[in-house]
Design an enzyme around this catalytic site. Structure first.
Site, PDB file in Angstrom:
ATOM      1  N   PHE A 165     -10.592 -41.500  16.753  1.00 20.45           N
ATOM      2  CA  PHE A 165     -11.501 -41.159  18.175  1.00 20.45           C
ATOM      3  C   PHE A 165     -11.760 -39.951  17.290  1.00 20.45           C
ATOM      4  CE2 PHE A 165      -9.475 -39.670  21.591  1.00 20.45           C
ATOM      5  CZ  PHE A 165     -10.792 -38.239  22.246  1.00 20.45           C
ATOM      6  N   ILE A 166     -11.465 -38.606  16.631  1.00 21.98           N
ATOM      7  CA  ILE A 166     -11.504 -37.571  16.883  1.00 21.98           C
ATOM      8  C   ILE A 166     -11.952 -37.222  15.541  1.00 21.98           C
ATOM      9  CG2 ILE A 166     -10.406 -35.638  16.495  1.00 21.98           C
ATOM     10  CD1 ILE A 166      -7.436 -35.922  17.576  1.00 21.98           C
ATOM     11  N   TYR A 218       7.395 -40.464  15.676  1.00 19.60           N
ATOM     12  CA  TYR A 218       6.117 -39.669  15.999  1.00 19.60           C
ATOM     13  C   TYR A 218       6.457 -38.194  15.780  1.00 19.60           C
ATOM     14  CZ  TYR A 218       1.589 -37.926  16.239  1.00 19.60           C
ATOM     15  OH  TYR A 218       0.368 -37.964  16.875  1.00 19.60           O
ATOM     16  N   LYS A 277       5.466 -35.917  12.210  1.00 23.70           N
ATOM     17  CA  LYS A 277       4.781 -34.970  11.954  1.00 23.70           C
ATOM     18  C   LYS A 277       4.724 -33.079  12.120  1.00 23.70           C
ATOM     19  CE  LYS A 277       0.425 -36.178  13.372  1.00 23.70           C
ATOM     20  NZ  LYS A 277      -0.587 -36.170  12.844  1.00 23.70           N
TER      21      LYS A 277
HETATM   22  N1  LIG Z   1      -5.671 -38.407  19.985  1.00 30.75           N
HETATM   23  C1  LIG Z   1      -4.532 -37.373  20.253  1.00 30.75           C
HETATM   24  O1  LIG Z   1      -4.079 -37.220  21.510  1.00 30.75           O
HETATM   25  C2  LIG Z   1      -4.261 -36.708  19.153  1.00 30.75           C
HETATM   26  C3  LIG Z   1      -3.121 -35.778  19.930  1.00 30.75           C
HETATM   27  C4  LIG Z   1      -2.141 -34.762  19.174  1.00 30.75           C
HETATM   28  C5  LIG Z   1      -2.615 -35.821  17.518  1.00 30.75           C
HETATM   29  N2  LIG Z   1      -3.300 -35.997  16.865  1.00 30.75           N
HETATM   30  C6  LIG Z   1      -3.210 -36.650  15.455  1.00 30.75           C
HETATM   31  O2  LIG Z   1      -5.274 -36.252  15.767  1.00 30.75           O
HETATM   32  C7  LIG Z   1      -4.979 -37.445  14.640  1.00 30.75           C
HETATM   33  C8  LIG Z   1      -6.903 -38.695  14.465  1.00 30.75           C
HETATM   34  O3  LIG Z   1      -5.353 -38.738  15.722  1.00 30.75           O
HETATM   35  P1  LIG Z   1      -6.759 -39.426  16.911  1.00 30.75           P
HETATM   36  O4  LIG Z   1      -6.517 -39.732  17.895  1.00 30.75           O
HETATM   37  O5  LIG Z   1      -8.168 -39.717  16.421  1.00 30.75           O
HETATM   38  O6  LIG Z   1      -6.219 -41.652  15.956  1.00 30.75           O
HETATM   39  P2  LIG Z   1      -7.075 -42.419  14.969  1.00 30.75           P
HETATM   40  O7  LIG Z   1      -6.091 -43.938  15.277  1.00 30.75           O
HETATM   41  O8  LIG Z   1      -8.257 -43.264  16.347  1.00 30.75           O
HETATM   42  O9  LIG Z   1      -7.943 -41.652  13.563  1.00 30.75           O
HETATM   43  C9  LIG Z   1      -6.770 -42.133  13.056  1.00 30.75           C
HETATM   44  C10 LIG Z   1      -7.885 -43.023  11.542  1.00 30.75           C
HETATM   45  O10 LIG Z   1      -6.652 -42.223  10.288  1.00 30.75           O
HETATM   46  C11 LIG Z   1      -6.858 -43.755   9.731  1.00 30.75           C
HETATM   47  N3  LIG Z   1      -5.782 -44.203   8.823  1.00 30.75           N
HETATM   48  C12 LIG Z   1      -4.730 -43.896   9.300  1.00 30.75           C
HETATM   49  N4  LIG Z   1      -3.389 -44.429   8.001  1.00 30.75           N
HETATM   50  C13 LIG Z   1      -3.971 -44.561   7.225  1.00 30.75           C
HETATM   51  C14 LIG Z   1      -4.180 -44.114   5.474  1.00 30.75           C
HETATM   52  N5  LIG Z   1      -3.037 -44.424   5.048  1.00 30.75           N
HETATM   53  N6  LIG Z   1      -5.283 -44.773   4.597  1.00 30.75           N
HETATM   54  C15 LIG Z   1      -7.050 -44.003   4.967  1.00 30.75           C
HETATM   55  N7  LIG Z   1      -7.121 -43.452   6.822  1.00 30.75           N
HETATM   56  C16 LIG Z   1      -6.118 -44.400   7.344  1.00 30.75           C
HETATM   57  C17 LIG Z   1      -7.290 -44.989  10.770  1.00 30.75           C
HETATM   58  O11 LIG Z   1      -8.037 -46.309  10.270  1.00 30.75           O
HETATM   59  C18 LIG Z   1      -7.658 -44.191  12.135  1.00 30.75           C
HETATM   60  O12 LIG Z   1      -9.221 -44.100  12.009  1.00 30.75           O
HETATM   61  C19 LIG Z   1      -4.018 -37.860  14.151  1.00 30.75           C
HETATM   62  O13 LIG Z   1      -2.968 -37.124  12.664  1.00 30.75           O
HETATM   63  C20 LIG Z   1      -2.873 -37.413  15.476  1.00 30.75           C
HETATM   64  O14 LIG Z   1      -1.364 -38.004  14.872  1.00 30.75           O
HETATM   65  C21 LIG Z   1      -4.086 -37.025  17.704  1.00 30.75           C
END
Ligand SMILES: NC(=O)c1ccc[n+]([C@@H]2O[C@H](COP(=O)([O-])OP(=O)(O)OC[C@H]3O[C@@H](n4cnc5c(N)ncnc54)[C@H](O)[C@@H]3O)[C@@H](O)[C@H]2O)c1
Length: 313
Positions: free
Chosen positions: A11-12, A151, A155
């Site tokens: 997503f991000i 989780y 982090k």
């Molecule tokens: N979305 C939120 O509200 C939010 C809030 C706080 C922190 N975060 C952090 O931001 C980051 C991105 O979040 P997001 O919401 O886009 O999540 P997301 O799940 O959409 O994206 C994470 C991506 O990482 C990839 N991934 C995971 N493990 C992997 C590995 N071992 N090797 C290669 N690729 C791998 C997944 O396939 C996925 O596409 C994360 O670290 C999350 O913890 C997100």
């Protein structure tokens, strides 16, 4: 700049990749298209990126240390934005070991590979969950390790490894703590996208405490914050990226009822692992980075609902 986004199909990461390409950066992605949610969605996100410009997609698991180090040695990245992770609070209660693997071990692999290959800057996508259940607005210095879920513990642990490897290798480190990110292409397991899918299907939505509040932050503001952090000049900094304006879940429901007046809302009891409130103090990011969130919640929700309706169709 030659920038690597780990987790760039997510997503991000995918929103960020589109913006970086628009700003003429060279963008590479590592993602293994994990099944944390539909792989098709991640494929679609990558297609959206490709429509903007050329992007190098490397599909492999960052848990593979040897491969990760070899990859970094073969490519010379200026900056690494590490977003790959297994997100989500509730699933971490039943599968904590997966979070140690995906959120800690993967981060260690990326940090070591970055350090060994001479990357000059690492940005780490951390989370508001590292604050536990503290009264807001929270400033960066008050995270005390007293977290509420595996989780969040992963982090917080990953942040410590960031500091350790920053000290060992000397790269510039910026830890960004994101507060509940929402918007078009929002992660399907999170509250707003989940509610919208259910509402569009005419199904009931379940909420676990109407008085909880979240510092919902629109995706464009998060992407802008990451952009600004790329120009951060200090050796090691932590920034909250939030809206600074928490929204009660009962207000979220009230606003959703404007779009779905027949919504069937089911009240459930509060769940262990969740925090009751999140509320960011964003003064440090404002002062140092010039970060100013621009999209208010009502406007952000309107855009998100519109996107969800089109996507659903
Ligand atoms: N979305 C939120 O509200 C939010 C809030 C706080 C922190 N975060 C952090 O931001 C980051 C991105 O979040 P997001 O919401 O886009 O999540 P997301 O799940 O959409 O994206 C994470 C991506 O990482 C990839 N991934 C995971 N493990 C992997 C590995 N071992 N090797 C290669 N690729 C791998 C997944 O396939 C996925 O596409 C994360 O670290 C999350 O913890 C997100």
């Amino acid at each position: 700049m030659n920038i690597l986004i780990t987790g760039g199909a997510g997503f991000i990461g995918s929103s960020l990749a589109k913006s970086l390409l628009k700003a003429n950066h060279e963008v590479s992605i590592i993602d293994h298209f994990s099944t944390s949610y539909h792989v098709e969605r991640k494929m679609e996100q990558v297609e959206q990126i490709k429509r903007i410009g050329p992007v190098a997609i490397h599909e492999f698991d960052l848990l593979d240390e040897e491969k990760t180090i070899a990859h970094f040695n073969e490519h010379s990245y200026d900056s690494v934005i590490h977003l790959a992770a297994l997100p989500g609070v509730q699933p971490s209660l039943t599968d904590p070991h997966a979070y140690i693997d995906q959120d800690i071990k993967v981060t260690v692999n990326v940090l070591r590979a970055a350090g060994l290959s001479g990357v000059s800057q690492v940005l780490f996508g951390s989370s508001s969950s590292v604050y536990g259940d503290q009264e807001g607005p929270v400033t960066e210095s008050i995270a005390n390790g007293k977290v509420k879920s595996p989780y969040a513990a992963a982090k917080a642990g990953a942040e410590s490894f960031c500091h350790a490897y920053q000290s060992l290798y000397g790269f510039k480190l910026t830890i960004l703590r994101f507060f509940t990110v929402y918007g078009p292409w929002g992660r399907p397991d999170m509250a707003i996208p989940l509610f919208l899918t259910k509402l569009l299907n005419g199904e009931p939505i379940h909420i676990y405490g109407r008085h909880q509040s979240r510092d919902f932050t629109y995706i464009d503001d998060i992407v802008n914050g990451i952009f600004l952090a790329l120009n951060q000049t200090n050796q090691s900094e932590i920034y909250n990226l939030g809206s600074g304006k928490p929204v009660r879940l009962e207000d979220l429901i009230r606003l959703l009822m404007n779009y779905f007046p027949d919504a069937n809302v089911v009240d459930e009891t509060f769940r262990a692992g969740d925090v009751r409130h999140t509320w960011s103090n964003i003064e440090k990011a404002k002062k140092d980075l010039g970060y100013v969130p621009e999209i208010g919640f009502e406007e952000g929700l309107r855009r998100t609902v519109e996107w969800a309706k089109n996507y659903h169709d």
